[in-house]
Design a protein around this motif. Structure first.
Motif, short mmCIF file in Angstrom:
data_model
loop_
_atom_site.label_atom_id
_atom_site.label_comp_id
_atom_site.label_asym_id
_atom_site.label_seq_id
_atom_site.Cartn_x
_atom_site.Cartn_y
_atom_site.Cartn_z
N LEU B 96 -6.42 66.41 -30.57
CA LEU B 96 -7.68 66.86 -29.96
C LEU B 96 -7.60 66.85 -28.44
N ILE B 97 -8.43 67.66 -27.84
CA ILE B 97 -8.52 67.68 -26.37
C ILE B 97 -9.49 66.58 -25.94
N PRO B 98 -8.99 65.61 -25.16
CA PRO B 98 -9.88 64.51 -24.79
C PRO B 98 -11.13 65.02 -24.07
N ALA B 423 1.58 78.14 -11.59
CA ALA B 423 0.76 78.33 -12.79
C ALA B 423 -0.72 78.13 -12.48
N GLY B 424 -1.00 77.51 -11.34
CA GLY B 424 -2.37 77.12 -11.00
C GLY B 424 -3.37 78.26 -11.06
N GLU B 425 -2.95 79.43 -10.65
CA GLU B 425 -3.84 80.59 -10.63
C GLU B 425 -4.46 80.82 -12.02
N ILE B 426 -3.66 80.60 -13.05
CA ILE B 426 -4.14 80.81 -14.41
C ILE B 426 -4.90 79.57 -14.91
N ILE B 427 -4.31 78.39 -14.69
CA ILE B 427 -4.91 77.16 -15.21
C ILE B 427 -6.26 76.88 -14.54
N ALA B 429 -8.45 78.73 -13.50
CA ALA B 429 -9.56 79.61 -13.91
C ALA B 429 -10.12 79.20 -15.27
N LEU B 430 -9.48 78.22 -15.91
CA LEU B 430 -9.97 77.79 -17.22
C LEU B 430 -11.18 76.87 -17.08
N GLY B 431 -12.05 76.93 -18.05
CA GLY B 431 -13.16 75.99 -18.10
C GLY B 431 -13.42 75.67 -19.54
N PRO B 432 -14.08 74.59 -19.87
CA PRO B 432 -14.56 73.54 -18.96
C PRO B 432 -13.41 72.68 -18.41
N ASP B 437 -7.85 70.36 -17.56
CA ASP B 437 -7.00 69.18 -17.43
C ASP B 437 -5.98 69.11 -18.55
N TYR B 438 -6.44 69.43 -19.74
CA TYR B 438 -5.56 69.36 -20.91
C TYR B 438 -4.39 70.34 -20.78
N VAL B 439 -4.71 71.55 -20.39
CA VAL B 439 -3.64 72.55 -20.26
C VAL B 439 -2.68 72.17 -19.13
N ALA B 440 -3.23 71.69 -18.01
CA ALA B 440 -2.37 71.26 -16.91
C ALA B 440 -1.43 70.15 -17.38
#
Ligand SMILES: Nc1ncnc2c1ncn2[C@@H]1O[C@H](COP(=O)(O)OP(=O)(O)OP(=O)(O)O)[C@@H](O)[C@H]1O
Ligand SMILES: [Mg+2]
Lengths: 250, 453
Positions: B96-98, B423-427, B429-432, B437-440
């Motif tokens: 699970l995603i914390p 990769a930051g440009e893509i990561i 832009a993710l929310g919430p 944080d999870y993807v990073a």
């Protein structure tokens, strides 16, 4: 502290440094001046371990350690710091994260503990204030989209944070207006101490009005061709380099 | 061998290669939820017939040049039959995603799991459930959407999935309905005694003005060898807004195929981010069709491929109507012997004036043995359009690396920081935030294990 003897370095087949000697004692500030293309930045890069240069002769020791045996990060952990003439933009790399990684790497090598979040923030705020920099800088990517002056102040800010033994400032004054110059110079002066040495590369006397050097050297064609006290800088300001360089050639 | 003979062997191969994928299916109807629904039976039979008559793509086939199928066919996958019922919510804690606050749906090996799902209270007009259940209780509600958006699909895998339609996720938002909390869909796979293929069929349908955020994840327990062949059909009504994140984080032995077919009515907005991290062989097709003007489709992607990994994204965006916008921004990091394919086609028909289309694919290659084949294509037949594309394949800049190292940062961490920055440009832009944080974290972990030479 720093002892450079007969240093020769080339880029490709092109010799750039051709036998350079320099002794820096603890607490001293040395200014290096010299015409464009004379090898000042090359000297700074070779000392800090940038790729692309071949050391073809001579030696460089920091506190008795052979710098050329060490990786760039090991030199930094030993206490060497280079304020870049052209600070590099790192898009996407968060400034705060970067500073934390750098500070922790250096603290660790000194046997100190990592700072907790609160002490880290406190330290950052304190140092930011010295350089009159805004907090918002921390949230931005390293140097990315910074103005020329912000980039230079960010270099000195990093120096204030990392507290090196020997700092090389490569034309930190170039492109700064008079107010920014005073801020940077005050920042540098605040870091002067009997244990910390500095090499200040500059083209202008005006920086040396603020940061008074103990010694001034003229670097031309890959060698130090003249050394003197701070009055040498004044003379250079007045007469340019021609008279020494020509005198040397004769 | 002449062309006809070649094609005949191709056909024989297809029927043979995918026999196991159709196993347990067929006209009798009682195996699958679609029993007795005439229109669906007919779709399934036609799809099965296509599988039998279409050749298996070879490396000479359009769209398969860099993506060989041999490795996949050799596994001899067999369709999943029995649902996995032994899992309890405790078993999935680790995946699970914390701190993600979401309505959660879990499918296991392609089957909807009531026990593992925790939907919570859904807002008015939002329905989430199993395709199998819906085909029993209210098949009319998916008629006109299910199989209609994908049509015959892009290739044999879509036909295989249609022939096997059985279960999957259905998310329906009525006109004007708004789901504020994200809806997380976990496609969980666990290994079986023999190599199995799960073929979930998923459907997202947003009525006019509806809005939702969907996070889809393909996850494994353990390092199972299996195949996922999923098809997702998305229908966006007028003014509908869908924010969609897809994270492919299958086991390093898994095969993954997704066909995403998107239909957008006027003024709708789709923002999709595809994160490709897992699997040994992964192929994703993103297909967009505009059914009304002033619709916007934003496709972002980030993929990381290392040793024994092939990650392939194909995009097919067709502007047949004026005044729509599409944007593809894909970034890749390749290390070890990793391989990736980016093949993006944007087609602008003669009548599609005022199209705004932009495509970019940038890659960072960390090792001399890694490879990316990138092929952005714009086919433009209208004359008043704004279209651009760009692609880059590069290495870490030595000056950037030196700058970090000159501050005492170890070379390995410095490289990782620069990759994450890329990769930051893509990561970012993710929310919430918990998802970001999870993807990073996931990306960071992979880079940490990557041999960075
Ligand atoms: N990477 C490189 N490749 C080729 N030539 C180089 C490289 N780096 C430096 N040089 C050459 O070495 C010489 C010295 O350059 P360097 O940058 O050290 O001069 P400098 O004294 O710092 O000049 P400035 O005052 O303009 O900053 C120049 O001729 C320059 O072109
Ligand atoms: Mg210079």
């Amino acid at each position: 502290m720093l002892s450079v003897k007969g240093l020769k370095a080339s880029v490709g087949d092109e010799p750039i440094l051709k036998g350079l000697d320099l002794e820096v004692k603890p607490g001293e500030v040395h200014a290096i001046m010299g015409p464009n293309g004379s090898g000042k930045s090359t000297f700074a890069h070779v000392l800090s371990g940038r790729e692309g240069y071949e050391v073809t002769g001579g030696s460089a020791e920091l506190d008795g350690e052979d710098l050329f045996e060490l990786e760039p990060e090991e030199r930094a952990r030993l206490g060497l710091f280079l304020a870049f003439q052209y600070p590099v933009e790192l898009p996407g790399v968060n400034n705060m994260y970067f500073l934390k990684a750098a500070l922790n790497a250096i603290r660790k090598s000194r046997g100190e503990e990592e700072l907790d979040a609160v002490s880290f923030m406190r330290l950052m705020k304190e140092k930011l204030k010295i350089l009159h920099l805004d907090d918002s800088l921390l949230k931005r990517p390293v140097n990315f989209g910074f103005s020329g002056g912000e980039k230079k102040r960010n270099e000195i800010f990093q120096m204030a944070l990392l507290e090196p033994k020997l700092a090389i400032l490569d034309e930190t004054d170039s492109g700064l207006d008079i107010d920014a110059l005073r801020i940077v110079a005050d920042g540098v002066n605040a870091l002067r101490s009997p244990e910390r040495s500095m090499i200040v590369v500059t083209h202008y006397q005006r920086l040396l009005d603020y940061i008074q050097p103990d010694h001034v050297h003229v670097l031309a064609k890959g060698r130090i061709i003249r050394s003197g006290g701070k009055e040498l800088a004044l003379e250079l300001e007045e007469k340019g380099y021609g008279w020494i360089v020509e005198g040397e050639a004769a | 061998m002449n062309a006809a003979a070649h094609q005949r062997t191709g056909q024989a191969d297809a029927a043979e290669a995918f026999a196991g994928w159709l196993q347990g299916l067929g006209g009798n109807g009682d195996q699958n939820g679609s029993g007795g629904i005439d229109w669906l039976e007919s779709e399934r039979e036609q799809a099965a017939a296509r599988v039998r008559t279409q050749p298996v793509p070879t490396n000479k086939s359009e769209g398969w040049r860099y993506t060989g199928l041999r490795k996949l066919i050799e596994q001899g996958f067999v369709n999943v039959d029995e649902p996995v019922t032994a899992l309890t919510p405790d078993d999935i804690g680790e995946i699970l995603i914390p701190e993600l606050d979401a309505h959660r749906v879990v499918l296991v090996n392609g089957r909807f799991s009531d026990v593992l799902s925790s939907l919570g209270e859904l807002p008015k007009g939002v329905r989430v459930g199993s395709l199998r259940d819906l085909l029993e209780s209210d098949p009319a509600s998916v008629k006109g959407v299910l199989t209609r958006i994908a049509g015959e699909g892009r290739h044999v895998f879509a036909s295989l999935n249609t022939a096997a339609i059985d279960d999957g996720l259905v998310l329906q938002l009525d006109r004007g309905a708004i789901a504020e909390r994200p809806i997380e869909v976990i496609h969980l796979s666990i290994g079986m005694d023999e190599p199995r293929v799960a073929q979930p069929r998923n459907l997202l349908s947003l009525g006019d003005g509806a809005q939702a955020q969907v996070i889809e994840r393909y996850v494994s327990l353990g390092d199972a060898l299996y195949c996922t062949n999923s098809v997702l059909e998305i229908a966006l009504g007028r003014d509908a807004v869908l924010k969609h994140t897809r994270i492919q984080q299958e086991s390093r032995n898994a095969f993954h195929i997704t066909g995403l077919y998107l239909s957008q009515e006027a003024n709708s907005r789709y923002a999709g981010t595809n994160i490709g991290l897992g699997g040994t062989w992964a192929r994703t097709d993103l297909v967009t069709r505009f059914a009304g003007e002033h619709a916007e489709c934003d496709l972002k992607g980030l993929y990381l491929a290392g040793d024994q990994q092939l990650i392939d994204y194909h995009m097919d965006v067709r502007h047949a109507l004026p005044n729509c916008a599409s944007r593809e921004t894909f970034k890749g990091i390749l290390y070890g012997k990793g391989r990736a394919v980016f093949d993006g086609l944007v087609y602008v028909a003669r009548d599609a004036q005022k199209t705004d289309a932009e495509m970019s694919n940038r890659n960072l290659i960390l090792s001399p043995n890694a490879e990316v084949d990138t092929k952005p294509q714009l086919e433009i037949y209208a004359d008043d359009v704004k279209c651009s594309h760009g692609t880059t394949v590069g290495q870490i800049e030595p000056e950037m690396l030196f700058y970090l190292r000159s501050r005492g940062i170890a070379a390995s961490l410095a490289r990782r920081m620069l990759c994450l920055g890329f990769a930051g440009e893509i990561i970012d832009a993710l929310g919430p935030e918990s998802l970001r944080d999870y993807v990073a974290e996931q990306v960071g972990q992979r880079l940490e294990q990557a041999p960075l030479e």
